[in-house]
Design a protein around this motif. Structure first.
Motif, PDB file in Angstrom:
ATOM      1  N   UNK A 175       3.633   8.499 -17.572  1.00 40.58           N
ATOM      2  CA  UNK A 175       2.449   9.227 -18.043  1.00 40.58           C
ATOM      3  C   UNK A 175       1.317   8.236 -18.300  1.00 40.58           C
ATOM      4  N   UNK A 176       0.118   8.570 -17.800  1.00 38.24           N
ATOM      5  CA  UNK A 176      -1.030   7.660 -17.937  1.00 38.24           C
ATOM      6  C   UNK A 176      -2.320   8.434 -17.701  1.00 38.24           C
ATOM      7  N   UNK A 177      -3.455   7.765 -17.935  1.00 41.41           N
ATOM      8  CA  UNK A 177      -4.764   8.375 -17.650  1.00 41.41           C
ATOM      9  C   UNK A 177      -4.836   8.775 -16.178  1.00 41.41           C
ATOM     10  N   UNK A 178      -5.463   9.917 -15.900  1.00 40.46           N
ATOM     11  CA  UNK A 178      -5.440  10.414 -14.520  1.00 40.46           C
ATOM     12  C   UNK A 178      -6.150   9.520 -13.499  1.00 40.46           C
ATOM     13  N   UNK A 179      -7.221   8.740 -13.857  1.00 37.49           N
ATOM     14  CA  UNK A 179      -7.768   7.854 -12.824  1.00 37.49           C
ATOM     15  C   UNK A 179      -6.782   6.761 -12.414  1.00 37.49           C
ATOM     16  N   UNK A 180      -5.989   6.307 -13.376  1.00 35.07           N
ATOM     17  CA  UNK A 180      -4.962   5.306 -13.087  1.00 35.07           C
ATOM     18  C   UNK A 180      -3.891   5.915 -12.183  1.00 35.07           C
ATOM     19  N   UNK A 181      -3.494   7.146 -12.524  1.00 34.93           N
ATOM     20  CA  UNK A 181      -2.497   7.851 -11.709  1.00 34.93           C
ATOM     21  C   UNK A 181      -2.998   8.037 -10.276  1.00 34.93           C
ATOM     22  N   UNK A 182      -4.263   8.437 -10.127  1.00 36.86           N
ATOM     23  CA  UNK A 182      -4.831   8.654  -8.796  1.00 36.86           C
ATOM     24  C   UNK A 182      -4.828   7.369  -7.971  1.00 36.86           C
ATOM     25  N   UNK A 183      -5.106   6.264  -8.628  1.00 34.93           N
ATOM     26  CA  UNK A 183      -5.112   4.966  -7.931  1.00 34.93           C
ATOM     27  C   UNK A 183      -3.732   4.641  -7.361  1.00 34.93           C
ATOM     28  N   UNK A 184      -2.699   4.799  -8.174  1.00 31.31           N
ATOM     29  CA  UNK A 184      -1.352   4.483  -7.694  1.00 31.31           C
ATOM     30  C   UNK A 184      -0.870   5.491  -6.652  1.00 31.31           C
ATOM     31  N   UNK A 185      -1.271   6.739  -6.789  1.00 33.23           N
ATOM     32  CA  UNK A 185      -0.843   7.776  -5.844  1.00 33.23           C
ATOM     33  C   UNK A 185      -1.565   7.647  -4.503  1.00 33.23           C
ATOM     34  N   UNK A 186      -2.868   7.337  -4.542  1.00 31.46           N
ATOM     35  CA  UNK A 186      -3.693   7.402  -3.327  1.00 31.46           C
ATOM     36  C   UNK A 186      -4.108   6.069  -2.719  1.00 31.46           C
ATOM     37  N   UNK A 187      -4.278   5.030  -3.543  1.00 33.37           N
ATOM     38  CA  UNK A 187      -4.978   3.839  -3.065  1.00 33.37           C
ATOM     39  C   UNK A 187      -4.155   2.556  -3.033  1.00 33.37           C
ATOM     40  N   UNK A 188      -3.294   2.344  -4.004  1.00 39.22           N
ATOM     41  CA  UNK A 188      -2.577   1.064  -4.062  1.00 39.22           C
ATOM     42  C   UNK A 188      -1.585   0.980  -2.910  1.00 39.22           C
ATOM     43  N   UNK A 189      -1.691  -0.091  -2.147  1.00 40.03           N
ATOM     44  CA  UNK A 189      -0.985  -0.187  -0.861  1.00 40.03           C
ATOM     45  C   UNK A 189       0.521   0.000  -0.970  1.00 40.03           C
ATOM     46  N   UNK A 190       1.144  -0.582  -2.006  1.00 38.48           N
ATOM     47  CA  UNK A 190       2.605  -0.526  -2.068  1.00 38.48           C
ATOM     48  C   UNK A 190       3.162   0.714  -2.760  1.00 38.48           C
ATOM     49  N   UNK A 191       2.286   1.605  -3.245  1.00 37.86           N
ATOM     50  CA  UNK A 191       2.768   2.833  -3.893  1.00 37.86           C
ATOM     51  C   UNK A 191       2.209   4.120  -3.277  1.00 37.86           C
ATOM     52  N   UNK A 192       1.085   4.034  -2.565  1.00 40.48           N
ATOM     53  CA  UNK A 192       0.478   5.235  -1.955  1.00 40.48           C
ATOM     54  C   UNK A 192       1.467   5.917  -1.022  1.00 40.48           C
ATOM     55  N   UNK A 193       1.569   7.229  -1.175  1.00 44.20           N
ATOM     56  CA  UNK A 193       2.484   7.996  -0.342  1.00 44.20           C
ATOM     57  C   UNK A 193       3.889   8.124  -0.917  1.00 44.20           C
ATOM     58  N   UNK A 194       4.161   7.387  -1.989  1.00 44.51           N
ATOM     59  CA  UNK A 194       5.497   7.422  -2.592  1.00 44.51           C
ATOM     60  C   UNK A 194       5.533   8.200  -3.902  1.00 44.51           C
ATOM     61  N   UNK A 195       4.361   8.672  -4.335  1.00 40.30           N
ATOM     62  CA  UNK A 195       4.231   9.294  -5.657  1.00 40.30           C
ATOM     63  C   UNK A 195       3.448  10.591  -5.569  1.00 40.30           C
ATOM     64  N   UNK A 196       3.525  11.370  -6.636  1.00 39.83           N
ATOM     65  CA  UNK A 196       2.630  12.525  -6.747  1.00 39.83           C
ATOM     66  C   UNK A 196       2.311  12.804  -8.207  1.00 39.83           C
ATOM     67  N   UNK A 197       1.132  13.397  -8.428  1.00 37.10           N
ATOM     68  CA  UNK A 197       0.751  13.866  -9.763  1.00 37.10           C
ATOM     69  C   UNK A 197       1.137  15.328  -9.856  1.00 37.10           C
ATOM     70  N   UNK A 198       2.089  15.608 -10.702  1.00 36.66           N
ATOM     71  CA  UNK A 198       2.635  16.956 -10.759  1.00 36.66           C
ATOM     72  C   UNK A 198       2.052  17.784 -11.900  1.00 36.66           C
ATOM     73  N   UNK A 199       1.531  17.101 -12.916  1.00 36.38           N
ATOM     74  CA  UNK A 199       1.064  17.823 -14.100  1.00 36.38           C
ATOM     75  C   UNK A 199      -0.025  17.020 -14.797  1.00 36.38           C
ATOM     76  N   UNK A 200      -1.069  17.732 -15.272  1.00 31.01           N
ATOM     77  CA  UNK A 200      -2.102  17.120 -16.105  1.00 31.01           C
ATOM     78  C   UNK A 200      -2.246  17.917 -17.396  1.00 31.01           C
ATOM     79  N   UNK A 201      -2.471  17.211 -18.488  1.00 33.83           N
ATOM     80  CA  UNK A 201      -2.661  17.887 -19.769  1.00 33.83           C
ATOM     81  C   UNK A 201      -4.016  18.600 -19.782  1.00 33.83           C
ATOM     82  N   UNK A 202      -4.095  19.680 -20.552  1.00 32.51           N
ATOM     83  CA  UNK A 202      -5.357  20.412 -20.672  1.00 32.51           C
ATOM     84  C   UNK A 202      -6.345  19.673 -21.569  1.00 32.51           C
ATOM     85  N   UNK A 203      -5.835  18.956 -22.547  1.00 28.76           N
ATOM     86  CA  UNK A 203      -6.704  18.235 -23.473  1.00 28.76           C
ATOM     87  C   UNK A 203      -7.397  17.087 -22.747  1.00 28.76           C
TER      88      UNK A 203
END
Length: 247
Positions: A175-203
């Motif tokens: 669990x982390x801030x969503x911009x950090x999550x987006x970076x690891x999910x979409x942009x970082x070379x060794x993790x992109x394509x291996x992860x997904x963001x499944x849930x975000x808090x409403x707050x």
């Protein structure tokens, strides 16, 4: 007489040069929170915040000197005037507003749960009994503790280490801030394509640029620049560049 005239012209020229030189502000950031701020191969600060504050300065007519400063000294430094601005993914809170002035919010943040590709949850309750990682002292850790869900919580000095442990099968979620999550999910070379963001808090929480109490002139400049950067489309370009998404 000619000599005096020449001296006068030189003096006017120097004054004009000074007037034309843009103000320069020292910006402190802590380069441990990609993609908001991190170091490149040459140990220079890069990231969304670095690009954003540079664009804000350009729009508002000032220059920036961005420096990598450790988090534990960053606010003391701006309070004593060593640095003019903190641009370090800093959440605007009531407690911080008692000690510092903030710009208008420039980034809205939710907490995101990152899972291995192919796995998903619908709520934090679905993490019951799971091994969950987060970075020490961050909102994500506080959120999972307050959620009333029993998890095996592991805290890390760097959220990237938690991501690697999850990919290695030692954690079920991070669990982390969503911009950090987006970076690891979409942009970082060794993790992109291996992860997904499944849930975000409403707050939500909001990042702002931090300045010493009473620097209303600087706050006004920052707010003008933020407004221009958002309206001009530069913000959208930076979101795509660093997160691979528009939010």
């Amino acid at each position: 007489m000619i000599r005096r005239l020449l001296l006068a012209l030189v003096a006017v020229s120097l004054l004009c040069g000074q007037a034309m030189a843009a103000e320069k502000f020292i910006v402190a950031t802590d380069c441990t929170w990609p993609p908001m701020e991190m170091l490149d191969a040459n140990k220079q600060p890069i990231g969304f915040d670095v690009d954003f504050i540079t664009a804000v300065g350009k729009a508002a007519g000032f220059e920036v000197d961005v420096r990598n400063i450790a988090w534990d000294g960053i606010f003391g430094g701006v309070a004593t005037g060593q640095y003019d601005i903190v641009a370090a993914a800093t959440t605007i809170t009531e407690e911080r507003q008692k000690q510092f002035d903030f710009s208008d919010p420039y980034y809205e943040v939710a907490q995101a749960v990152v899972l291995p590709a192919g796995k998903s949850i619908k709520s934090l309750a679905d993490l019951q009994g799971k091994k969950v990682g987060g970075q020490i002292g961050t909102t994500g850790v506080f959120v999972i503790r307050k959620a009333g869900v029993t998890v095996d919580l592991k805290e890390y000095d760097d959220v990237g280490l938690a991501i690697q442990d999850m990919l290695g099968g030692r954690l079920d979620a991070v669990i982390c801030d969503d911009p950090v999550a987006l970076y690891y999910v979409n942009k970082k070379a060794d993790t992109a394509g291996k992860l997904n963001i499944s849930f975000k808090t409403e707050e939500k929480e909001y990042y702002g640029f931090t300045v010493r109490k009473g620097r209303k002139d600087l706050v006004e400049k920052l707010n003008k620049g933020i407004k221009d950067v958002k309206a001009s489309g530069v913000e959208a370009q930076l979101l795509q560049k660093w997160m691979g998404a528009s939010k």
